[in-house]
Design a protein around this motif. Structure first.
Motif, PDB file in Angstrom:
ATOM      1  N   TRP A   3     -11.218 -20.436 -43.254  1.00  0.00           N
ATOM      2  CA  TRP A   3      -9.883 -20.295 -43.406  1.00  0.00           C
ATOM      3  C   TRP A   3      -9.598 -21.650 -43.921  1.00  0.00           C
ATOM      4  O   TRP A   3      -8.712 -21.381 -44.676  1.00  0.00           O
ATOM      5  CB  TRP A   3      -8.896 -19.936 -41.974  1.00  0.00           C
ATOM      6  CG  TRP A   3      -9.487 -19.201 -41.267  1.00  0.00           C
ATOM      7  CD1 TRP A   3      -9.827 -18.414 -40.516  1.00  0.00           C
ATOM      8  CD2 TRP A   3      -9.230 -17.284 -41.907  1.00  0.00           C
ATOM      9  NE1 TRP A   3     -10.006 -17.236 -40.624  1.00  0.00           N
ATOM     10  CE2 TRP A   3      -9.939 -16.272 -41.106  1.00  0.00           C
ATOM     11  CE3 TRP A   3      -8.075 -17.420 -43.306  1.00  0.00           C
ATOM     12  CZ2 TRP A   3      -9.792 -14.917 -41.574  1.00  0.00           C
ATOM     13  CZ3 TRP A   3      -8.282 -15.852 -43.210  1.00  0.00           C
ATOM     14  CH2 TRP A   3      -8.797 -14.869 -42.774  1.00  0.00           C
ATOM     15  N   ILE A  34      -5.042 -24.086 -38.675  1.00  0.00           N
ATOM     16  CA  ILE A  34      -6.064 -23.833 -38.737  1.00  0.00           C
ATOM     17  C   ILE A  34      -6.519 -24.231 -39.644  1.00  0.00           C
ATOM     18  O   ILE A  34      -7.946 -25.241 -39.968  1.00  0.00           O
ATOM     19  CB  ILE A  34      -5.278 -22.423 -39.351  1.00  0.00           C
ATOM     20  CG1 ILE A  34      -4.647 -21.489 -38.246  1.00  0.00           C
ATOM     21  CG2 ILE A  34      -6.342 -21.092 -40.002  1.00  0.00           C
ATOM     22  CD1 ILE A  34      -3.719 -20.183 -38.713  1.00  0.00           C
ATOM     23  N   TYR A  38     -10.205 -25.123 -37.707  1.00  0.00           N
ATOM     24  CA  TYR A  38     -11.277 -24.271 -38.154  1.00  0.00           C
ATOM     25  C   TYR A  38     -12.436 -24.116 -38.905  1.00  0.00           C
ATOM     26  O   TYR A  38     -12.711 -24.736 -39.777  1.00  0.00           O
ATOM     27  CB  TYR A  38     -10.029 -23.697 -39.367  1.00  0.00           C
ATOM     28  CG  TYR A  38     -11.294 -21.788 -38.063  1.00  0.00           C
ATOM     29  CD1 TYR A  38     -10.902 -21.044 -37.631  1.00  0.00           C
ATOM     30  CD2 TYR A  38     -11.958 -21.815 -39.671  1.00  0.00           C
ATOM     31  CE1 TYR A  38     -11.357 -19.524 -37.691  1.00  0.00           C
ATOM     32  CE2 TYR A  38     -13.196 -20.179 -39.639  1.00  0.00           C
ATOM     33  CZ  TYR A  38     -13.133 -18.953 -38.335  1.00  0.00           C
ATOM     34  OH  TYR A  38     -13.562 -18.373 -37.857  1.00  0.00           O
ATOM     35  N   VAL A  48      -7.798 -17.115 -34.942  1.00  0.00           N
ATOM     36  CA  VAL A  48      -6.874 -16.751 -35.875  1.00  0.00           C
ATOM     37  C   VAL A  48      -6.159 -14.985 -36.293  1.00  0.00           C
ATOM     38  O   VAL A  48      -7.495 -14.204 -35.787  1.00  0.00           O
ATOM     39  CB  VAL A  48      -7.368 -16.649 -37.647  1.00  0.00           C
ATOM     40  CG1 VAL A  48      -6.197 -16.000 -38.810  1.00  0.00           C
ATOM     41  CG2 VAL A  48      -7.952 -18.737 -37.944  1.00  0.00           C
TER      42      VAL A  48
END
Length: 67
Positions: A3, A34, A38, A48
């Protein structure tokens, strides 16, 4: 799915995190989290949602991959 890379790719074509967030119907802060957290080994991965993940993938596929 990476992501963080997807968000970076979208930003590389000129979209801001705020614009990405509006497309995904979430906050800019969520996009930032994110992107920045991530997949990092030293931080817990954040979840997510299906809706955000689908929107990010669609945005990436239609705006980045089409170029």
């Amino acid at each position: 799915m990476d992501w963080s890379k997807i968000i970076q790719d979208i930003q590389n074509i000129g979209m801001t995190q705020k614009e990405i967030a509006e497309f995904c119907n979430c906050s800019q802060g969520t996009i930032s989290q994110i992107k920045n957290r991530y997949g990092k080994k030293d931080n817990a991965q954040i979840s997510v949602s299906y809706e955000i993940g689908t929107a990010l993938k669609n945005l990436h596929d239609t705006r980045v991959l089409e170029k």
